[in-house]
Design an enzyme around this catalytic site. Structure first.
Site, PDB file in Angstrom:
ATOM      1  N   GLU B 114      68.148  27.812 -45.305  1.00 49.31           N
ATOM      2  CA  GLU B 114      67.639  27.531 -43.966  1.00 49.31           C
ATOM      3  C   GLU B 114      66.216  28.007 -43.768  1.00 49.31           C
ATOM      4  OE1 GLU B 114      70.656  28.596 -44.615  1.00 49.31           O
ATOM      5  OE2 GLU B 114      71.927  27.011 -43.805  1.00 49.31           O
ATOM      6  N   HIS B 184      80.669  29.322 -35.778  1.00 46.44           N
ATOM      7  CA  HIS B 184      80.561  27.883 -35.536  1.00 46.44           C
ATOM      8  C   HIS B 184      80.650  27.600 -34.047  1.00 46.44           C
ATOM      9  CE1 HIS B 184      81.887  28.144 -39.779  1.00 46.44           C
ATOM     10  NE2 HIS B 184      81.085  27.121 -39.939  1.00 46.44           N
TER      11      HIS B 184
HETATM   12  C1  LIG Z   1      73.494  30.095 -43.700  1.00 43.79           C
HETATM   13  C2  LIG Z   1      74.567  29.066 -43.800  1.00 43.79           C
HETATM   14  N1  LIG Z   1      74.222  27.791 -44.043  1.00 43.79           N
HETATM   15  C3  LIG Z   1      75.170  26.842 -44.139  1.00 43.79           C
HETATM   16  C4  LIG Z   1      76.482  27.153 -43.994  1.00 43.79           C
HETATM   17  C5  LIG Z   1      77.541  26.055 -44.088  1.00 43.79           C
HETATM   18  N2  LIG Z   1      78.221  26.139 -45.358  1.00 43.79           N
HETATM   19  C6  LIG Z   1      79.322  26.890 -45.479  1.00 43.79           C
HETATM   20  S1  LIG Z   1      79.843  26.935 -47.034  1.00 43.79           S
HETATM   21  C7  LIG Z   1      78.636  25.931 -47.582  1.00 43.79           C
HETATM   22  C8  LIG Z   1      78.581  25.552 -49.015  1.00 43.79           C
HETATM   23  C9  LIG Z   1      78.505  26.733 -49.879  1.00 43.79           C
HETATM   24  O1  LIG Z   1      78.742  26.369 -51.193  1.00 43.79           O
HETATM   25  P1  LIG Z   1      78.907  27.423 -52.362  1.00 43.79           P
HETATM   26  O2  LIG Z   1      77.947  28.536 -52.176  1.00 43.79           O
HETATM   27  O3  LIG Z   1      78.854  26.680 -53.618  1.00 43.79           O
HETATM   28  O4  LIG Z   1      80.341  28.049 -52.152  1.00 43.79           O
HETATM   29  P2  LIG Z   1      81.763  27.345 -52.211  1.00 43.79           P
HETATM   30  O5  LIG Z   1      82.043  26.834 -50.846  1.00 43.79           O
HETATM   31  O6  LIG Z   1      81.707  26.278 -53.239  1.00 43.79           O
HETATM   32  O7  LIG Z   1      82.722  28.429 -52.558  1.00 43.79           O
HETATM   33  C10 LIG Z   1      77.823  25.568 -46.530  1.00 43.79           C
HETATM   34  C11 LIG Z   1      76.662  24.672 -46.626  1.00 43.79           C
HETATM   35  C12 LIG Z   1      76.806  28.507 -43.709  1.00 43.79           C
HETATM   36  N3  LIG Z   1      78.074  28.923 -43.543  1.00 43.79           N
HETATM   37  N4  LIG Z   1      75.833  29.439 -43.644  1.00 43.79           N
END
Ligand SMILES: Cc1ncc(C[n+]2csc(CCOP(=O)(O)OP(=O)(O)O)c2C)c(N)n1
Ligand SMILES: [Mg+2]
Lengths: 419, 381
Positions: B114, B184
């Site tokens: 972000e 959220h």
């Molecule tokens: C700062 C922030 N940006 C976006 C999100 C939304 N979000 C939650 S999980 C995720 C994907 C994360 O992927 P990864 O790090 O590969 O972990 P996984 O879910 O595969 O375990 C996103 C974009 C968030 N929770 N926090």
């Protein structure tokens, strides 16, 4: 794109429930006995051995197993691929991964039945990572992770009841119902929690590692993040500090190859996460194999205590979608998912070792499975019947005791800070 | 000057919602003024507001937002849209088909970063682009706070106007949805309202969303555009023109006129306010003037003060926690400007000074009942 549609339609369901709950009266929670039940529950798991989640019956004569996959490393020599284990350990790995699997499947069902609301991220497919970590470490080592944390809590000695109750926002949940799916905590075994903001926990891990070094307690901190999170700037800030100060920190990238709907290669210039610490050594392990994880983490812990931080990339896969609103099938093929399930499933791998190497009978395994399924079923019943937290808990735990915030009834238009 | 046809909201959604929202949105007014047709824009947009509005069709919030972005990208080839999963349409479908229409160089995914997204957005804006950055949820915007507060807001000032980041618009879904929990659900508007140099905009319905977003994108100041995510699909405006139009920034709207209490809200909370207004009329026969602020920074103190001068009573309601919420600013300004006209102390009905809770959300959010109670208090004072 249709995954996005599913995400948004799920949020609309949330909207519907909010509005209907606004129309109805505020629910009244019974507060009785909630603190009792949660404390008695956790005390039964306060022993210091990670084995307490399941009991084992098989023997402990050493067996050596050759890992099918070698370790890849960056700036360090790989550990041996010959692992020593025992029948009891394989039994424990099987039972634990199986229990975790069943718990996550139960969560799926509970979510679909609207018992669990909001955001819920399942760990099925990735169980071997936490199980292998706990086999190599002690509960004096610290661990902090992301929102995909249900099984981390089990690994740290929590039980299925506490996890599911937390998911339902119930009083006996491991965070008293305050945290929900993304915020499991277990202080007595140094589980510093799940975190909702992607990447936020990683610098905390460096701080936890500093604490270990300062206390000179011969322990490490594990700080876990995903392949998507690996692109957050604060991870690099944390790695620099950890390296600068030689902190006993293990950065663990759980690479399940997708961050929500985005494949690793779409968001990372280099998806070789174990090399992305540049000056920090790294090792890539098979995150679908408890034994590979165990051996890799035993190596990483020793390394970190001696030399400072190390990155462990665990190559893994999540079977479910990113969260419950993602069917998980729009950005990857069904063949890919079923291929991993067939070839690399962590539970099946342990089941196969039991049958092929240890000589356990399939009937015996079926009997264990039945018991474990019952444990999950019981936990679901327990959680469904558990009380909600008392309303007053909404205004507690914001400041230290005596400085909590108290609300004047439900129709308040104001809140009062008590001095 | 009010055109009750134009932004009249109606609803198409599953039944439990329909019952409530139709009360909320169709109860009168809901009208939006149409402004800014033809500003630096194609010939078709110069037609009169009312006839244009008649050409519109029922449109959801996410479609209205998509339409605004589509106009912006069509009219200005420098306009870019980017963010996490934006090229796939985004979590809330607000950016569907943009990659297909405008190509991957103009509608693209970013990594999960972000602070990087916003900083990058400032950079391309300074380089002369219109940049529409999406932060997936407003709760994640804090990761980018430094770039927003220290860079975007101050670029113009500190460079003597050589390098403004005015081309930047940051969109983020905000607000309660039922069970979103801590990360959220939040309404972070007040943090940004404390930052001179930013504009903060929050639409309540699809009609305003399209007009305000287009005005925000075209505006030469950096804008934080917070979208009420509970309404993406549930709120429908009947007559959203298919062509481009603007709803002016910095202008509040009197959503319905009344004589006894002024009730100020913005975003999704306007619907709660309207519902409370209905309830007060039923219970007491008193009429409420509901004002939708629409822009929070800069905000339209004039419209609010005019209303309070008429009614003598003020209630402000917002989802964000009460302390140092934007309601505090409104109450302070109104108390000063309308001191001699006030019949009772202004009240605020807000979220509590707690983290946004996972369970017990219905206790946290400023419900119709709580707004109603506050209005009775200011009437009975
Ligand atoms: C700062 C922030 N940006 C976006 C999100 C939304 N979000 C939650 S999980 C995720 C994907 C994360 O992927 P990864 O790090 O590969 O972990 P996984 O879910 O595969 O375990 C996103 C974009 C968030 N929770 N926090
Ligand atoms: Mg991932």
């Amino acid at each position: 794109m249709s995954s996005a549609m599913a995400l948004s339609s799920s949020l609309m369901r949330l909207g519907a429930s909010r509005l209907s709950s606004m129309m109805g009266l505020a629910r009244v929670a019974s507060s009785s006995s909630m603190s009792n039940s949660s404390s008695s529950m956790s005390s039964s798991f306060s022993s210091s051995s990670a084995a307490s989640l399941v009991t084992t019956s098989l023997g402990d004569a050493p067996i050596t197993i050759e890992l099918p996959r070698p370790y890849d490393t960056h700036l360090c020599e790989p550990p041996s691929t010959t692992v020593t284990t025992t029948p009891a350990e394989i039994e424990k790995f099987f039972k634990t991964t199986y229990l975790m699997r069943r718990m996550e499947i139960a969560c799926d069902v509970l979510y679909k039945g609207k018992f669990i609301r909001g955001f819920c991220h399942l760990y099925d497919g990735q169980e071997a990572i936490i199980v292998g970590i706990e086999a190599a470490l002690t509960w004096n080592d610290s661990i902090v992770t992301s929102y995909r944390d249900h099984c981390t809590h089990l690994g740290r000695g929590g039980n299925v009841k506490e996890v599911i109750a937390e998911l339902l926002g119930k009083a006996p949940g491991c965070s008293k119902g305050n945290g929900g799916s993304m915020h499991m905590y277990r202080k007595e075994t140094n589980f510093y929690g799940g975190n909702g903001i992607v990447g936020a926990q990683v610098p905390l891990g460096a701080g936890l590692a500093f604490g270990h070094k300062y206390r000179n307690d011969n322990c490490v901190a594990i700080t876990m993040y995903g392949d998507g999170a690996a692109n957050q700037g604060q991870i690099f800030e944390a790695m620099n500090m950890a390296a600068l100060w030689d902190l006993p920190c293990i950065f663990v990238c759980e690479n399940n190859h997708y961050g929500m709907g985005t494949a690793e290669w779409r968001s990372a210039k280099s998806p070789e996460y174990y090399k992305r610490g540049d000056y920090i050594p790294g090792i890539k392990i098979d995150g679908m194999d408890c034994l590979s994880v165990k051996q890799g983490f035993a190596f990483a812990k020793e390394f970190a205590l001696k030399n400072g931080p190390i990155i462990v990339e665990a190559d893994t896969y999540r079977y479910h979608g990113h969260s419950m609103s993602d069917p998980g099938s729009t950005y990857r093929t069904r063949d890919e998912i079923s291929g991993v399930r067939q070839e690399r499933d962590p539970v099946d791998r342990m089941r196969k070792l039991l049958i092929d190497v240890v000589g356990t009978s399939p009937d015996q395994i079926k009997a264990w499975e039945k018991e474990l399924r019952k444990e999950v079923d019981d936990a679901v019943e327990f959680a469904k019947n558990a009380p909600l937290p008392p309303d007053a808990q909404l205004y507690e735990n914001i400041y230290v005791d005596g400085k909590g915030i108290e609300a004047r009834g439900v129709e308040i238009s104001n809140v009062n800070v008590l001095g | 000057m009010k055109n009750t046809m134009a932004g009249m909201a109606s609803i198409s959604l599953p039944l439990p919602l329909r019952a409530r929202l139709s009360i909320l949105c169709c109860g009168g007014g809901g009208g939006s003024m149409i402004h800014g047709f033809g500003r630096a824009f194609s010939s078709s947009s110069s037609s009169s507001s009312s006839s244009s509005s008649a050409s519109g069709s029922p449109t959801t919030m996410h479609a209205a937002i998509n339409s605004a972005i589509t106009h912006a990208m069509s009219e200005d080839p420098t306009t870019l849209v980017f963010g996490e999963d934006v090229a796939f349409g985004g979590v809330f479908r607000a950016t569907t088909h943009l990659r297909e229409k405008f190509g991957p160089r103009r509608a693209f995914n970013t990594p999960l970063s972000e602070n990087g997204i916003v900083g990058f957005g400032i950079g391309v804006a300074i380089a002369g682009h219109r940049a529409i950055a999406e932060v997936q949820f407003a709760d994640y915007i804090f990761t980018a706070m430094d770039q927003i507060v220290n860079e975007a807001a101050k670029c113009r000032y500190r460079s003597g106007a050589q390098f403004p980041a005015g081309g930047l618009t940051i969109r983020a879904p905000y607000g309660a949805v039922g069970h979103g929990g801590h990360y959220h659900s939040q309404s972070p508007e007040a943090y940004f309202c404390h930052t001179p140099g930013l504009r903060v905009v929050m639409p309540r319905n699809p009609y305003d969303a399209k007009g305000l977003l287009l005005a925000s994108i075209r505006c030469d100041d950096p804008v934080i555009f917070l979208e009420p995510k509970a309404l993406y699909r549930t709120a429908v405006s009947d007559n959203v023109p298919t062509e481009a139009y603007e709803v002016p920034l910095g202008k509040a709207e009197v959503v319905r006129e009344g004589n006894d209490v002024t009730l100020v809200a913005w975003g999704a909370q306007v619907h709660v306010a309207e519902q409370a207004a209905d309830a007060l009329r039923e219970e007491r026969g008193a009429t409420v003037e509901v004002v939708d602020l629409r822009s929070l920074l800069p905000w339209d103190a004039e419209t609010v003060c005019q209303s309070v001068s008429k009614t003598g009573r003020l209630v402000v309601t917002h989802e964000a926690p009460i302390t140092a919420g934007f309601g505090a600013e409104i109450v302070a300004e109104v108390t000063n400007a309308c001191f001699t006209r006030l019949e009772s102390p202004p009240e605020r009905v807000c979220g509590m000074d707690t983290p946004f809770p996972l369970y017990g959300e219905s206790l946290y959010v400023p419900t119709k009942l709580r707004v109603l109670e506050a209005m009775k208090r200011v009437l009975d004072f």
